[in-house]
Design a protein around this motif. Structure first.
Motif, PDB file in Angstrom:
ATOM      1  N   PHE A  17       0.822  -1.219   0.000  1.00 32.27           N
ATOM      2  CA  PHE A  17       0.000   0.000   0.000  1.00 32.27           C
ATOM      3  C   PHE A  17       0.853   1.265   0.000  1.00 32.27           C
ATOM      4  CE2 PHE A  17      -2.337   3.399   2.147  1.00 32.27           C
ATOM      5  CZ  PHE A  17      -3.438   3.491   1.309  1.00 32.27           C
ATOM      6  N   VAL A  18       1.703   1.425   0.994  1.00 31.60           N
ATOM      7  CA  VAL A  18       2.459   2.675   1.132  1.00 31.60           C
ATOM      8  C   VAL A  18       3.391   2.880  -0.061  1.00 31.60           C
ATOM      9  CG1 VAL A  18       4.122   3.946   2.537  1.00 31.60           C
ATOM     10  CG2 VAL A  18       2.313   2.612   3.642  1.00 31.60           C
ATOM     11  N   PHE A  19       4.197   1.868  -0.375  1.00 31.24           N
ATOM     12  CA  PHE A  19       5.160   2.008  -1.478  1.00 31.24           C
ATOM     13  C   PHE A  19       4.470   2.219  -2.830  1.00 31.24           C
ATOM     14  CE2 PHE A  19       7.799   0.080  -4.839  1.00 31.24           C
ATOM     15  CZ  PHE A  19       8.888   0.947  -4.775  1.00 31.24           C
ATOM     16  N   PRO A  20       3.447   1.411  -3.192  1.00 31.16           N
ATOM     17  CA  PRO A  20       2.753   1.677  -4.468  1.00 31.16           C
ATOM     18  C   PRO A  20       2.091   3.057  -4.511  1.00 31.16           C
ATOM     19  CG  PRO A  20       2.243  -0.530  -3.695  1.00 31.16           C
ATOM     20  CD  PRO A  20       2.962   0.162  -2.577  1.00 31.16           C
ATOM     21  N   THR A  21       1.558   3.506  -3.370  1.00 23.15           N
ATOM     22  CA  THR A  21       0.918   4.825  -3.345  1.00 23.15           C
ATOM     23  C   THR A  21       1.936   5.932  -3.584  1.00 23.15           C
ATOM     24  OG1 THR A  21      -0.772   4.030  -1.797  1.00 23.15           O
ATOM     25  CG2 THR A  21      -0.464   6.417  -1.954  1.00 23.15           C
ATOM     26  N   LEU A  22       3.074   5.847  -2.923  1.00 20.89           N
ATOM     27  CA  LEU A  22       4.123   6.854  -3.122  1.00 20.89           C
ATOM     28  C   LEU A  22       4.688   6.791  -4.536  1.00 20.89           C
ATOM     29  CD1 LEU A  22       6.023   6.600   0.297  1.00 20.89           C
ATOM     30  CD2 LEU A  22       4.384   8.346  -0.429  1.00 20.89           C
ATOM     31  N   THR A  23       4.813   5.574  -5.081  1.00 19.92           N
ATOM     32  CA  THR A  23       5.294   5.424  -6.452  1.00 19.92           C
ATOM     33  C   THR A  23       4.305   6.044  -7.438  1.00 19.92           C
ATOM     34  OG1 THR A  23       6.400   3.351  -5.855  1.00 19.92           O
ATOM     35  CG2 THR A  23       6.061   3.777  -8.191  1.00 19.92           C
ATOM     36  N   GLY A  24       3.015   5.783  -7.214  1.00 22.54           N
ATOM     37  CA  GLY A  24       1.990   6.376  -8.068  1.00 22.54           C
ATOM     38  C   GLY A  24       1.987   7.892  -7.981  1.00 22.54           C
ATOM     39  N   LEU A  25       2.194   8.411  -6.767  1.00 20.82           N
ATOM     40  CA  LEU A  25       2.267   9.867  -6.590  1.00 20.82           C
ATOM     41  C   LEU A  25       3.435  10.448  -7.371  1.00 20.82           C
ATOM     42  CD1 LEU A  25       1.238  12.426  -5.139  1.00 20.82           C
ATOM     43  CD2 LEU A  25       2.750  11.834  -3.232  1.00 20.82           C
ATOM     44  N   PHE A  26       4.559   9.746  -7.345  1.00 24.23           N
ATOM     45  CA  PHE A  26       5.743  10.207  -8.081  1.00 24.23           C
ATOM     46  C   PHE A  26       5.476  10.237  -9.583  1.00 24.23           C
ATOM     47  CE2 PHE A  26       9.546   9.042 -10.502  1.00 24.23           C
ATOM     48  CZ  PHE A  26      10.385  10.091 -10.187  1.00 24.23           C
ATOM     49  N   TYR A  27       4.926   9.149 -10.115  1.00 18.23           N
ATOM     50  CA  TYR A  27       4.700   9.065 -11.566  1.00 18.23           C
ATOM     51  C   TYR A  27       3.575   9.982 -12.030  1.00 18.23           C
ATOM     52  CZ  TYR A  27       7.877   5.119 -12.149  1.00 18.23           C
ATOM     53  OH  TYR A  27       8.990   4.335 -12.205  1.00 18.23           O
ATOM     54  N   SER A  28       2.729  10.435 -11.106  1.00 17.80           N
ATOM     55  CA  SER A  28       1.648  11.338 -11.509  1.00 17.80           C
ATOM     56  C   SER A  28       2.176  12.700 -11.955  1.00 17.80           C
ATOM     57  CB  SER A  28       0.657  11.518 -10.344  1.00 17.80           C
ATOM     58  OG  SER A  28       1.223  12.280  -9.284  1.00 17.80           O
ATOM     59  N   PHE A  29       3.420  12.974 -11.645  1.00 19.58           N
ATOM     60  CA  PHE A  29       4.038  14.246 -12.075  1.00 19.58           C
ATOM     61  C   PHE A  29       4.926  14.047 -13.307  1.00 19.58           C
ATOM     62  CE2 PHE A  29       3.340  14.752  -7.461  1.00 19.58           C
ATOM     63  CZ  PHE A  29       2.522  15.866  -7.485  1.00 19.58           C
ATOM     64  N   THR A  30       4.803  12.886 -13.955  1.00 21.46           N
ATOM     65  CA  THR A  30       5.634  12.586 -15.125  1.00 21.46           C
ATOM     66  C   THR A  30       4.756  12.238 -16.319  1.00 21.46           C
ATOM     67  OG1 THR A  30       5.812  10.186 -14.765  1.00 21.46           O
ATOM     68  CG2 THR A  30       7.331  11.605 -13.532  1.00 21.46           C
ATOM     69  N   ASP A  31       5.391  12.082 -17.467  1.00 19.41           N
ATOM     70  CA  ASP A  31       4.684  11.648 -18.682  1.00 19.41           C
ATOM     71  C   ASP A  31       5.016  10.202 -19.023  1.00 19.41           C
ATOM     72  OD1 ASP A  31       7.312  11.864 -19.459  1.00 19.41           O
ATOM     73  OD2 ASP A  31       6.929  13.119 -21.226  1.00 19.41           O
ATOM     74  N   TRP A  32       5.357   9.411 -18.019  1.00 16.39           N
ATOM     75  CA  TRP A  32       5.776   8.024 -18.250  1.00 16.39           C
ATOM     76  C   TRP A  32       4.671   7.237 -18.947  1.00 16.39           C
ATOM     77  CZ3 TRP A  32       5.489   3.288 -14.767  1.00 16.39           C
ATOM     78  CH2 TRP A  32       6.339   2.265 -15.238  1.00 16.39           C
ATOM     79  N   ASP A  33       5.065   6.409 -19.912  1.00 15.23           N
ATOM     80  CA  ASP A  33       4.090   5.620 -20.656  1.00 15.23           C
ATOM     81  C   ASP A  33       3.985   4.185 -20.151  1.00 15.23           C
ATOM     82  OD1 ASP A  33       6.456   4.504 -21.490  1.00 15.23           O
ATOM     83  OD2 ASP A  33       6.234   5.046 -23.612  1.00 15.23           O
ATOM     84  N   GLY A  34       4.729   3.850 -19.082  1.00 15.16           N
ATOM     85  CA  GLY A  34       4.652   2.512 -18.522  1.00 15.16           C
ATOM     86  C   GLY A  34       5.603   1.529 -19.153  1.00 15.16           C
ATOM     87  N   VAL A  35       6.276   1.929 -20.225  1.00 17.51           N
ATOM     88  CA  VAL A  35       7.169   1.018 -20.952  1.00 17.51           C
ATOM     89  C   VAL A  35       8.579   1.594 -21.058  1.00 17.51           C
ATOM     90  CG1 VAL A  35       7.561  -0.205 -23.124  1.00 17.51           C
ATOM     91  CG2 VAL A  35       5.222   0.127 -22.292  1.00 17.51           C
TER      92      VAL A  35
END
Length: 290
Positions: free
Chosen positions: A22-40
């Protein structure tokens, strides 16, 4: 001190799971929400709050949020009412009532995917059991394309959600009803209270903790009904059943916009937390008023 350390070690496995899942995925998601990452791609660029602006201005996101609220309100009201009525009817521990409790609880143990597939077949306008039964009963005018009509699709899925989980919430209400002292009912009857007065002044106020659990759990459950909707309609037709979780899924794995999907997830998390908090406060205030 030694005993405290030993006891604290028992918390470690659960804490590690909580942090890892929970904590780690949530923080990771928060980080990527400020990027244009396409997942690949291994690289990405920071875009600031653009993903949040794009999500909030998206017509599909707004449609998904509106559908989610509509779905939630329908399920919370219907499921709470039906489960409370069932609990009041089946609260006594007789053989017949215990069997009926088990039957009403049975859909809860089925996976949401199985429930979705079963009801998608039942709702089928050509070979589904619902339209077939209506036609055989001479009520063909009522027959509909239950999950193909944008006007009623979300309500059709809400009915399935209620069918699947009303029995589970019934058990919560039964536990609350059985915890109310019988002396209170006797005193209320001796004072000449009617059944409605007894329910309003004795049963419902003392059921407030159970009602809080039911409403909060049903709300969260309604916002996370991804598997049911994905199995039955995949958000269609024409986004009529798209909710926030299916929007996030389609954005991430359909459009490969993981940064935008992460921003949607963060907005979803905040909305759900605020809504649950408001519900707890409202139910607590209602309890205090009684």
């Amino acid at each position: 001190m030694k005993n405290r350390i030993q006891l604290s070690l028992f918390l470690l496995p659960g804490l590690l799971l909580y942090v890892g899942l929970f904590v780690f995925p949530t923080l990771t998601g928060l980080f990527y929400s400020f990027t244009d990452w396409d997942g690949v791609s291994p690289s990405y660029a920071f875009v600031g709050l653009d993903n949040y602006k794009d999500s909030l201005s998206s017509i599909v996101f707004r449609k998904a949020f509106g559908n989610n609220v509509e779905f939630m309100l329908t399920v919370v009201i219907a499921q709470t009412f039906i489960s409370l009525v069932l609990a009041l009817l089946l609260v006594r521990n007789t053989k017949t009532r215990i069997v009926l409790r088990a039957l009403y609880f049975l859909p809860t143990i089925l996976s949401s995917v199985s429930v979705g597939l079963i009801w998608a077949f039942m709702y089928d306008p050509s070979i589904g059991l619902i339209n077939y039964g209506l036609n055989e009963a001479g009520m063909s005018s009522i027959a509909r394309n239950w999950i193909g009509d944008p006007k009623i699709a979300i309500y059709s899925i809400a009915a399935v959600q209620v069918w699947a989980h009303a029995g589970q919430m019934m058990i919560v209400f039964i536990a609350g009803l059985q915890g109310i002292p019988a002396e209170l009912y006797e005193a209320a009857r001796m004072d000449g209270g009617s059944k409605w007065q007894v329910f309003r002044t004795v049963t419902w106020p003392l059921l407030a903790p159970s009602a809080t659990i039911v409403v909060a759990y049903t709300t969260i459950q309604s916002f996370k009904a991804f598997d049911l909707i994905f199995t039955m309609t995949d958000g269609g037709p024409n986004y009529a059943t798209e909710i926030l979780t299916t929007y996030i899924y389609h954005t991430a794995f359909g459009s490969y916009s993981f940064g935008l999907a992460s921003a949607g997830s963060m907005i979803f998390l905040v909305l759900l937390a605020l809504l649950t908090l408001l519900q707890f406060k409202a139910l607590r205030a209602d309890r205090v008023n009684y």
